[in-house]
Motif scaffolding. Structure first.
Motif, PDB file in Angstrom:
ATOM      1  N   LEU A   3       0.927  -1.209  -0.029  1.00  0.00           N
ATOM      2  CA  LEU A   3       0.024   0.068   0.026  1.00  0.00           C
ATOM      3  C   LEU A   3       0.939   1.150  -0.232  1.00  0.00           C
ATOM      4  N   VAL A   4       0.443   2.227  -0.814  1.00  0.00           N
ATOM      5  CA  VAL A   4       1.720   3.425  -1.103  1.00  0.00           C
ATOM      6  C   VAL A   4       0.832   4.561  -1.142  1.00  0.00           C
ATOM      7  N   GLY A   5       1.310   5.378  -0.289  1.00  0.00           N
ATOM      8  CA  GLY A   5       0.320   6.977  -0.242  1.00  0.00           C
ATOM      9  C   GLY A   5       1.375   8.064  -0.895  1.00  0.00           C
ATOM     10  N   LEU A   6       0.746   8.653  -1.785  1.00  0.00           N
ATOM     11  CA  LEU A   6       1.575   9.706  -2.547  1.00  0.00           C
ATOM     12  C   LEU A   6       0.974  11.063  -2.062  1.00  0.00           C
ATOM     13  N   ASP A   7       1.790  12.114  -1.885  1.00  0.00           N
ATOM     14  CA  ASP A   7       1.397  13.239  -1.356  1.00  0.00           C
ATOM     15  C   ASP A   7       1.238  14.009  -2.725  1.00  0.00           C
ATOM     16  N   CYS A   8       0.101  14.029  -3.390  1.00  0.00           N
ATOM     17  CA  CYS A   8      -0.109  14.690  -4.777  1.00  0.00           C
ATOM     18  C   CYS A   8      -1.235  15.312  -4.879  1.00  0.00           C
ATOM     19  N   SER A   9      -1.445  16.153  -5.784  1.00  0.00           N
ATOM     20  CA  SER A   9      -2.636  16.803  -6.276  1.00  0.00           C
ATOM     21  C   SER A   9      -3.853  16.051  -6.255  1.00  0.00           C
ATOM     22  N   MET A  10      -4.949  16.702  -5.712  1.00  0.00           N
ATOM     23  CA  MET A  10      -6.268  15.991  -5.660  1.00  0.00           C
ATOM     24  C   MET A  10      -7.047  16.056  -7.010  1.00  0.00           C
ATOM     25  N   ALA A  11      -6.528  17.114  -7.870  1.00  0.00           N
ATOM     26  CA  ALA A  11      -7.402  17.230  -9.316  1.00  0.00           C
ATOM     27  C   ALA A  11      -7.126  16.387 -10.191  1.00  0.00           C
ATOM     28  N   GLU A  12      -8.101  16.167 -11.243  1.00  0.00           N
ATOM     29  CA  GLU A  12      -8.000  15.110 -12.143  1.00  0.00           C
ATOM     30  C   GLU A  12      -6.962  15.514 -13.120  1.00  0.00           C
ATOM     31  N   MET A  13      -6.689  16.802 -13.396  1.00  0.00           N
ATOM     32  CA  MET A  13      -5.449  17.071 -14.507  1.00  0.00           C
ATOM     33  C   MET A  13      -4.451  17.885 -13.758  1.00  0.00           C
ATOM     34  N   ILE A  14      -3.154  17.299 -14.157  1.00  0.00           N
ATOM     35  CA  ILE A  14      -2.063  17.745 -13.547  1.00  0.00           C
ATOM     36  C   ILE A  14      -0.994  18.108 -14.736  1.00  0.00           C
ATOM     37  N   SER A  15       0.101  18.740 -14.444  1.00  0.00           N
ATOM     38  CA  SER A  15       1.053  18.999 -15.359  1.00  0.00           C
ATOM     39  C   SER A  15       1.900  18.053 -15.205  1.00  0.00           C
ATOM     40  N   ARG A  16       2.732  18.035 -16.334  1.00  0.00           N
ATOM     41  CA  ARG A  16       3.827  17.059 -16.479  1.00  0.00           C
ATOM     42  C   ARG A  16       4.871  16.800 -15.474  1.00  0.00           C
ATOM     43  N   ALA A  17       5.049  18.174 -14.949  1.00  0.00           N
ATOM     44  CA  ALA A  17       6.270  18.369 -13.964  1.00  0.00           C
ATOM     45  C   ALA A  17       5.546  17.693 -12.380  1.00  0.00           C
ATOM     46  N   GLU A  18       4.419  17.970 -12.253  1.00  0.00           N
ATOM     47  CA  GLU A  18       3.608  17.522 -11.112  1.00  0.00           C
ATOM     48  C   GLU A  18       3.471  15.984 -11.229  1.00  0.00           C
ATOM     49  N   TYR A  19       3.275  15.331 -12.398  1.00  0.00           N
ATOM     50  CA  TYR A  19       3.417  13.856 -12.421  1.00  0.00           C
ATOM     51  C   TYR A  19       4.646  13.352 -11.962  1.00  0.00           C
ATOM     52  N   GLU A  20       5.750  13.836 -12.619  1.00  0.00           N
ATOM     53  CA  GLU A  20       7.301  13.432 -12.369  1.00  0.00           C
ATOM     54  C   GLU A  20       7.520  13.608 -11.030  1.00  0.00           C
ATOM     55  N   GLN A  21       7.266  14.840 -10.464  1.00  0.00           N
ATOM     56  CA  GLN A  21       7.856  15.143  -9.067  1.00  0.00           C
ATOM     57  C   GLN A  21       7.122  14.323  -7.973  1.00  0.00           C
ATOM     58  N   ASN A  22       5.565  14.402  -8.050  1.00  0.00           N
ATOM     59  CA  ASN A  22       4.865  14.023  -7.075  1.00  0.00           C
ATOM     60  C   ASN A  22       3.974  12.583  -7.209  1.00  0.00           C
ATOM     61  N   ILE A  23       4.593  11.845  -8.263  1.00  0.00           N
ATOM     62  CA  ILE A  23       4.036  10.606  -8.541  1.00  0.00           C
ATOM     63  C   ILE A  23       4.975   9.576  -8.844  1.00  0.00           C
ATOM     64  N   ALA A  24       5.494   9.936 -10.251  1.00  0.00           N
ATOM     65  CA  ALA A  24       6.601   9.003 -10.810  1.00  0.00           C
ATOM     66  C   ALA A  24       7.729   8.568  -9.986  1.00  0.00           C
ATOM     67  N   ARG A  25       8.362   9.832  -9.598  1.00  0.00           N
ATOM     68  CA  ARG A  25       9.531   9.865  -8.725  1.00  0.00           C
ATOM     69  C   ARG A  25       9.518   9.195  -7.344  1.00  0.00           C
ATOM     70  N   PRO A  26       8.654   9.607  -6.716  1.00  0.00           N
ATOM     71  CA  PRO A  26       8.268   8.719  -5.289  1.00  0.00           C
ATOM     72  C   PRO A  26       7.918   7.349  -5.422  1.00  0.00           C
ATOM     73  N   LEU A  27       7.124   6.941  -6.410  1.00  0.00           N
ATOM     74  CA  LEU A  27       7.062   5.557  -6.718  1.00  0.00           C
ATOM     75  C   LEU A  27       8.212   4.846  -6.875  1.00  0.00           C
ATOM     76  N   ARG A  28       8.963   5.249  -7.929  1.00  0.00           N
ATOM     77  CA  ARG A  28      10.210   4.627  -8.366  1.00  0.00           C
ATOM     78  C   ARG A  28      11.007   4.446  -7.155  1.00  0.00           C
ATOM     79  N   ALA A  29      11.110   5.668  -6.252  1.00  0.00           N
ATOM     80  CA  ALA A  29      11.798   5.434  -4.910  1.00  0.00           C
ATOM     81  C   ALA A  29      11.394   4.236  -3.974  1.00  0.00           C
ATOM     82  N   LYS A  30       9.980   4.244  -3.848  1.00  0.00           N
ATOM     83  CA  LYS A  30       9.272   3.417  -3.166  1.00  0.00           C
ATOM     84  C   LYS A  30       9.559   1.665  -3.719  1.00  0.00           C
ATOM     85  N   PHE A  31       9.483   1.787  -4.796  1.00  0.00           N
ATOM     86  CA  PHE A  31       9.911   0.178  -5.512  1.00  0.00           C
ATOM     87  C   PHE A  31      11.361  -0.191  -5.221  1.00  0.00           C
ATOM     88  N   ALA A  32      12.286   0.778  -5.295  1.00  0.00           N
ATOM     89  CA  ALA A  32      13.586   0.579  -4.991  1.00  0.00           C
ATOM     90  C   ALA A  32      13.658   0.237  -3.453  1.00  0.00           C
TER      91      ALA A  32
END
Length: 530
Positions: A65-94
């Motif tokens: 179970l993984v919690g992410l501190d990210c926007s609640m909006a349905e639409m976000i920018s590419r920067a928001e995705y990379e910074q608050n979703i993709a990078r934290p998830l990759r770090a969690k996987f590692a």
């Protein structure tokens, strides 16, 4: 919806080994649960609560179970995705040791091992990534709009599927290596790729998707299917025939697997208030942008566990507001799973209905079947429903009292071994004792499709005499209207419609009769105001 590439018609996948008995290499969802990570928004108590409930009900290890501190909006920018979703998830996987990243052939870094094969995305996680603005146009001093070949717009879920490739090109689409596969995601030897689906939708829907999936897996999924063709080749050219080809192939799958199927072959959508019935488990149509017909008007509800989708370029700009989204509307009306597009996907890059139906009915989970049917990654496609939903793994060992007729058809399909004439005969034989209006209608639809109109009409009349619901009775008469229209008997069809308008006055479904009358005999245009 532009087509994007020269059309490569999909080989009818039923001919590639599908049968009503074969479940390919599907494995139970209880095994996939151990390989599932659940992603929620840690800013939302509701998102966390639903994630915890899903983990408990599906037997997913709590540490996944993984919690992410990210926007609640349905639409976000590419920067928001990379910074608050993709990078934290990759770090969690590692951190958790879930994967190993190394250089693959060609030197590209990617996951070479991956314990996690399924991602369940919980409501609260953003849905889509907006395109990064292009360079400033010196003439207008405004950012230029990027072409489809250069855009980095995508659905969040489609990007997450490629989480295991940290440095892929984030412009336009990528090829989905899992497309048209016939192997479960655990054994597919694609550690860089994960199947993704979200538990999301209008208020109250996400939790229902879990509950409905679990209940239907216990009791079986039985009912009828509807397909609504668009016939766009008649007005827009042959390149648009592909969407109808997918739908027609899906209808063939339903016919040989014993799912009663009605295909609306006219360019118009099903009319408002059309009496679909209370046992719809599949709906597939295409090309109207906003929810229409029986899904826009009336109190229609799908049978629990249903899968429904309407193919359009913008069928999922939101999955939480049902006013302008096919995906959200179908979920609001009881569908258990759907898929759509957050932006223009191009026709050839959308989820192929025929491949999905084959794989889903072979026993694969919803997420596996949907991604097997989707050509592109890092693109516009999104799947909404329990990723582990698997109603066809052993459905014929299950069932409830009200499913006797539908189960009889499924058994007949297995015994007929893909022989349509044998299937029809076995259903007719079963109905000598059951005398079910469901089976009479199914027989009538099969006869009608085979141009045996006299036999079809006889079966529709028998069904109409046995159905107790007025909407079901009306549907039998509307089949008769369509038969007359197909024979070119417009005047007779119109005469019957006017009689039905009087006979079923006061029944909500009579709105469909009025709609068809207006199609055949359009009212005069309103007088201009003085």
């Amino acid at each position: 919806m532009p087509t994007r590439f020269p059309i490569l018609f999909v080989v009818f996948v039923c001919l590639l080994g599908f049968s009503a008995l074969a479940h390919g290499a599907a494995i139970p969802n209880t095994e996939l649960a151990k390989l599932t990570a659940v992603i929620y928004n840690s800013k939302s108590k509701d998102s966390k609560k639903l994630a915890e409930e899903y983990v408990r009900l599906r037997g997913i290890p709590e540490e996944q179970l993984v919690g992410l501190d990210c926007s609640m909006a349905e639409m976000i920018s590419r920067a928001e995705y990379e910074q608050n979703i993709a990078r934290p998830l990759r770090a969690k996987f590692a951190e958790k040791g879930w994967w190993k990243i190394g250089a693959a052939a060609g030197g590209q870094l990617m996951a070479t091992e991956n314990k996690i094969r399924v991602l369940a995305v919980i409501s609260g996680i953003p849905l889509r990534i907006e395109s990064t603005p292009g360079p400033i146009d010196p003439k207008t001093n405004k950012p230029t709009k990027l072409s489809a070949q250069a855009t980095d717009a995508a659905s969040v879920d489609s990007e997450l599927a490629l989480l295991g490739i940290p440095e892929y090109e984030r412009k336009s689409m990528g090829r989905n290596a899992y497309f048209q596969q016939n192997q479960n995601i655990r054994d597919a030897n694609m550690p860089m790729f994960m199947v993704v689906s979200r538990l999301d939708g209008p208020v109250g829907t996400p939790k229902r998707l879990i509950e409905d999936a679990l209940e239907v897996e216990r009791n079986g999924l039985f009912g009828r299917a509807y397909i609504d063709l668009a016939r766009l080749e008649l007005t827009k050219g042959e390149t648009y025939k592909l969407g109808d080809t997918w739908l027609q192939n899906a209808a063939k799958v339903f016919r040989i697997t014993g799912v009663p199927i009605y295909v609306d072959s006219r360019p118009e959508r099903f009319p408002p208030f059309y009496p679909l019935g209370e046992d719809v488990i599949f709906y597939f149509g295409w090309y109207t942008q906003y929810p229409d017909g029986p899904f826009k008007h009336g109190d229609f509800k799908f049978r629990k566990g249903a899968v429904a989708s309407h193919l359009h370029s913008f069928s999922a700009p939101t999955v939480r507001r049902a006013d302008n989204s096919w995906c959200a509307k179908l979920l609001q009306q009881g569908a258990c799973a759907t898929f759509g597009n957050v932006y223009e996907p191009f026709l050839t890059m959308t989820t192929n209905y025929d491949v999905f139906i084959v794989r889903f009915m072979e026993g694969y989970t919803f997420a596996e079947a949907a991604w097997m049917a989707t050509p592109a990654t890092s693109w516009m496609n999104t799947m909404v429903g329990d990723p582990l939903y698997q109603p066809f793994s052993n459905d014929l060992k299950l069932g409830t009292e009200g499913n006797v007729a539908y189960k009889a058809m499924r058994v007949a399909a297995i015994n007929a071994n893909n022989d349509r004439e044998a299937l029809r005969n076995k259903v007719e034989e079963a109905n000598t004792s059951l005398k079910s209006p469901i089976l009479y209608e199914a027989l009538g639809l099969e006869d009608w499709e085979l141009a045996r109109n006299v036999a079809a009409l006889e079966n529709f009349k028998k069904a109409g005499g046995l159905f107790t619901d007025l909407g079901d009775k009306l549907r039998m008469r509307l089949h008769e209207v369509e038969m007359l229209r197909g024979e070119g008997k417009k005047d007779e069809a119109l005469k019957l419609l006017r009689a039905l308008e009087a006979e079923f006055a006061g029944v909500p479904e009579a709105g469909a009769v009025k709609a068809w009358i207006n199609q055949l005999d359009p009212p005069p245009p309103p007088m201009p105001k003085k």
